[in-house]
Structures are given as structure tokens and as C-alpha cells.
Enzyme design. Structure first.
Site, PDB file in Angstrom:
ATOM      1  N   SER A 173       8.871  -7.647  63.032  1.00  0.00           N
ATOM      2  CA  SER A 173       7.975  -7.583  64.182  1.00  0.00           C
ATOM      3  C   SER A 173       7.222  -6.268  64.110  1.00  0.00           C
ATOM      4  CB  SER A 173       8.793  -7.650  65.480  1.00  0.00           C
ATOM      5  OG  SER A 173       8.024  -7.236  66.597  1.00  0.00           O
TER       6      SER A 173
ATOM      7  N   TYR B  47      16.263  -5.077  70.399  1.00  0.00           N
ATOM      8  CA  TYR B  47      15.269  -5.817  69.616  1.00  0.00           C
ATOM      9  C   TYR B  47      14.580  -4.897  68.613  1.00  0.00           C
ATOM     10  CZ  TYR B  47      11.453  -9.037  68.543  1.00  0.00           C
ATOM     11  OH  TYR B  47      10.565  -9.861  67.891  1.00  0.00           O
TER      12      TYR B  47
END
Length: 254
Positions: free
Chosen positions: A136, A149
Site C-alpha cells: 500500500s 496496517y
């Protein structure tokens, strides 16, 4: 060229788009994994008219090491090789710094699960195989209430670079894709949560979000799938240990 391609997280979002991209090619064998097997199978059933590849679906919790060991033990009896591995499964649970529960949950799926699948798949991967990991843009940055995350996606970038070095003698390439603002169910869920907190409609949050994007639009899953297809191709044989960003310019300067 016929290949066996294993894709995790194939029921929705980027994983589904990758599966759809490869499914259009006759001769490929697609091994699709997801925790939500009914949703995965529903999509496959709906696409029967368009699917040309041989497709099989499996329920899988990539964070469950004994379960994944059992899966690959069976798979080794059914296939000779897995030529391409696409690690697309992941979750995005927010967590406060004191939230140990979601820390363990996110790390278990996003980082441990990705490594479990990769490690167990390697004995089946031939020389010149391809491993593509989904990280990401937050694999390069930080975000409030996203400690777990961000840590998991930074970890995938580091794991990708180290694995690429380990596997270079076998001509196996390992790369990571770093998407941002991809129009997926995960993003829609995040926007809905933001709308509830802000007391706005989801459409208002959507408009506000797009104003912050240099290209004024979200990236489509199909665009990420096209990048995966390139990295899986023979033409990308010299591309390894890379973190390829597809974010419409959001991460400029990162």
C-alpha cells in the site's frame, strides 16, 4: 503460455480484478483463495461465459498456518508447479496505539499470512517464477489510527526486497505493488465509517476525498491488475525487489 497462477484474496477488490484479468486466457490454471468462499464461488459462477482459464476455488484463512500447511500439502499432489503467486489478501482494521487486539489481527493476516503463503508455495515454484505482493502507499507513510496496517504494509515492502535477494539466483522475481485510493469494497467501507464519524453522507465524503486527489479520481482495480499482469510476464524478468506505486499522484514526494 499456459501457467498455474495462485491468487489470494480473490473474492473482491484487487484480487478479483487480477483473477478476472488472467481468467480471460485459455490454458491458464487459476487457484483462487479467499476466506469468503461463497462470494468467491458466486463471482466465478457469474463469469462462466467469460472465463476461459481453468478455475478452482478454495476457502482459506492465510493467517492460519496449520490450515495453510494442510492446503499446500494437498496442492502439491495436484499441481506440478505454481508459476505465479499473487498475494492480494489483506484487511484494514483501524487501531489505537493501545489496541493490541487489532494489532495482532492485522499483522497476522497482512504480514504473517503473506509470508506463510509465500514460504509454503516456494517448493512448488519453478525457476523464473513470479511473486507479486500487495502492499500500500501506507507501506511508505504513516496514518492516524493505522499503526498496525502501516506496520504490516511496511513489512511487506521489506519482505519483498529480502525475498528478491534470496530468490534472484533462481531468476524468481519478487515485487510489491503500492496502491492508494483504489475503488474497492474496502475503500467504500472506510469512507462509510468516515461519513458516520463526521456526520456527513457517504457521497459528501466521496466528493471531499476526490478533491484531495491530484487526478480527481480513484484508481480502478483493473489498473492494478494490469500492473500485476506485467510483473507476471516474461517481459518483466529483470524487474525485481521493486515497490511500484499506483496512486494517481497521491504520494508525490514520498
Amino acid at each position: 503460455m499456459s501457467r498455474t497462477i495462485l491468487i489470494t484474496g480473490a473474492a473482491k477488490g484487487i484480487g478479483r480484478a487480477v483473477a478476472e484479468n488472467f481468467a480471460a486466457d485459455a490454458g491458464h490454471r487459476l487457484i483462487l483463495l479467499d476466506l469468503d468462499l461463497p462470494e468467491l464461488q458466486r463471482w466465478v459462477d457469474e463469469q462462466q461465459g467469460q472465463i476461459k482459464a481453468r478455475v478452482e476455488t478454495h476457502a482459506a484463512n492465510i493467517a492460519d498456518l496449520p490450515g495453510m500447511e494442510a492446503f499446500f500439502k494437498v496442492l502439491a499432489k495436484q499441481v506440478e508447479y505454481v508459476d505465479v503467486l499473487v498475494n492480494s489478501a489483506g484487511i484494514c482494521n483501524e487501531n489505537e496505539p493501545e489496541d493490541l487486539h487489532n494489532w495482532h489481527k492485522v499483522i497476522s493476516v497482512n504480514l504473517n499470512g503473506t509470508f506463510y503463503v509465500t514460504s509454503l508455495c516456494l517448493p512448488l515454484m519453478p525457476d523464473r517464477g513470479r511473486i507479486i505482493n500487495m502492499s500500500s502507499i501506507l507501506g511508505r507513510a504513516g496514518k492516524v489510527r493505522n499503526t498496525a496496517y502501516c506496520a504490516s504494509k511496511h513489512g511487506i515492502v521489506g519482505m519483498t526486497k529480502a525475498l528478491a535477494m534470496d530468490l534472484a539466483p533462481r531468476q524468481i522475481t519478487v515485487n510489491a505493488i503500492l496502491p492508494a485510493w483504489i475503488d474497492t469494497p474496502m475503500l467504500q467501507g472506510e469512507l462509510a465509517a468516515q461519513a458516520a464519524i463526521a456526520g456527513l453522507t457517504q457521497e459528501q465524503i466521496l466528493r471531499n476525498a476526490k478533491k484531495k486527489l491530484p487526478m480527481r479520481r480513484f484508481i480502478q482495480s483493473e489498473e492494478v491488475a494490469a500492473m500485476v499482469r506485467y510483473l507476471a510476464s516474461p517481459e518483466a524478468g529483470g524487474v525485481t525487489a521493486q515497490s511500484l506505486v499506483i496512486d494517481g499522484g497521491v504520494g508525490l514526494g514520498m
